[in-house]
Design an enzyme around this catalytic site. Structure first.
Site, short mmCIF file in Angstrom:
data_model
loop_
_atom_site.label_atom_id
_atom_site.label_comp_id
_atom_site.label_asym_id
_atom_site.label_seq_id
_atom_site.Cartn_x
_atom_site.Cartn_y
_atom_site.Cartn_z
N SER A 142 37.15 101.81 -42.84
CA SER A 142 36.71 101.56 -44.21
C SER A 142 35.23 101.18 -44.20
O SER A 142 34.67 100.82 -43.16
CB SER A 142 37.53 100.42 -44.80
OG SER A 142 36.99 99.93 -46.00
N TYR A 155 41.32 91.65 -45.19
CA TYR A 155 41.12 93.09 -45.14
C TYR A 155 39.87 93.43 -44.34
O TYR A 155 39.89 94.32 -43.47
CB TYR A 155 41.01 93.64 -46.56
CG TYR A 155 40.93 95.16 -46.61
CD1 TYR A 155 42.07 95.93 -46.43
CD2 TYR A 155 39.72 95.81 -46.84
CE1 TYR A 155 42.01 97.32 -46.46
CE2 TYR A 155 39.65 97.19 -46.88
CZ TYR A 155 40.79 97.94 -46.69
OH TYR A 155 40.72 99.31 -46.72
#
Length: 297
Positions: A142, A155
């Site tokens: 990501s 995250y």
């Protein structure tokens, strides 16, 4: 995988988190390019629906990617039914947002377990197959792997971890002719981010990003770019392509984010207190439901 007109044709691929979203789109794209696809996920009913959409051969297995024994049994069944995998995509992931001091320890830990430990467990299960097939492992990472954001500590930590894990695995497996790639993706139109504006934490996070970084990309577009990278055994793939430029400035990003957060977070918290989101999307809810079932069974 030896070079050919279509090096994926007839080979076996494993995709985790394949019950919906990017995982399901990856499965469809791999199948369309001639691969036999093993779909792994938490929801048997949804996995079966995705399997029915595939144009080619495949199968689905309900398994928790943090369950080493379950993954080992799944791997053995995949080999028996579809043959040893030549492609493995570690896509399974969950997310949550909110202030760290008041975060639920179990939810925070679960994000790390699924995203980071689950990716490593997936690699451990299938790396022997990839060695035998001279295969390719793609780790879905990501923008959060490159630049961390406030209120998304679990995250961001997990995605930074999978990036480092993939770099380490690539170096370790290079002499065995196993390719390892990292997919850096940004906002993708999956149920994990739908309704993002319902949560003040995520609404403000996205709203304070530069305009290009706020764009949401169709899941089929992202899947197509990632499977192109699989077919070409790329060490990295960026969707959108401009994300590559963030690698050049990543050392400067933490102080910039800190300065912006120091100014903006108090103001935003005064207008609307930030609250924990819990695990996001239908996939997150399915994971929570499975956890409740484990506790009561």
């Amino acid at each position: 995988m030896p070079a050919s007109r279509n090096p994926l044709q007839g080979r076996t691929a494993v995709v985790t988190g394949a019950a919906r979203g990017l995982g399901a789109a990856l499965a469809r794209e791999l199948s369309a390019r001639g691969m036999k696809v093993a779909l792994l996920g938490r929801e048997e009913r949804t996995l079966l629906q995705v399997r029915e959409e595939l144009p080619g051969e495949g199968g689905c297995w309900e398994v928790d990617v943090t369950d080493d024994r379950g993954l080992a049994e799944t791997g053995a069944d995949i080999r028996a039914r579809l043959g040893p995998p030549s492609v493995v995509i570690a896509n399974a992931g969950v997310a949550e947002g909110g202030p760290f001091p008041g975060s639920d320890p179990a939810v925070w830990r679960r994000v790390i377990e699924v995203n980071l430990i689950g990716s490593a467990a997936t690699a451990r299960t299938f790396v022997g197959d990839l060695t035998g097939t001279a295969g390719y492992f793609l780790q879905v990472a990501s923008l959060a792997s490159i630049g961390s954001a406030p209120l998304m500590s679990a995250y961001c930590a997990s995605k930074a971890g999978v990036e480092s894990f993939a770099h380490s695995l690539r170096a370790e497996m290079a002499h065995r002719h196993v390719g390892v790639g990292i997919a850096y993706i940004n906002w993708t139109d999956t149920d994990m981010i739908r309704g993002v504006d319902d949560h003040a934490v995520l609404r403000e996070l996205r709203g304070h990003m530069p305009a290009p970084a706020r764009k949401v990309y169709p899941v089929e577009h992202v899947a197509g770019r990632l499977v192109d990278a699989v077919q070409r055994r790329r060490p990295s793939v960026y969707v959108p392509g401009w994300l590559r430029a963030t690698q050049l400035v990543r050392a400067a990003m933490p102080p910039v984010v800190t300065a912006l957060s120091r100014r903006e977070l108090p103001r935003l918290a005064d207008s609307q207190p930030f609250e924990a989101t819990g695990l996001l999307g239908a996939g997150g809810r399915a994971d929570q439901e499975a956890a409740r079932h484990r506790r009561t069974s």
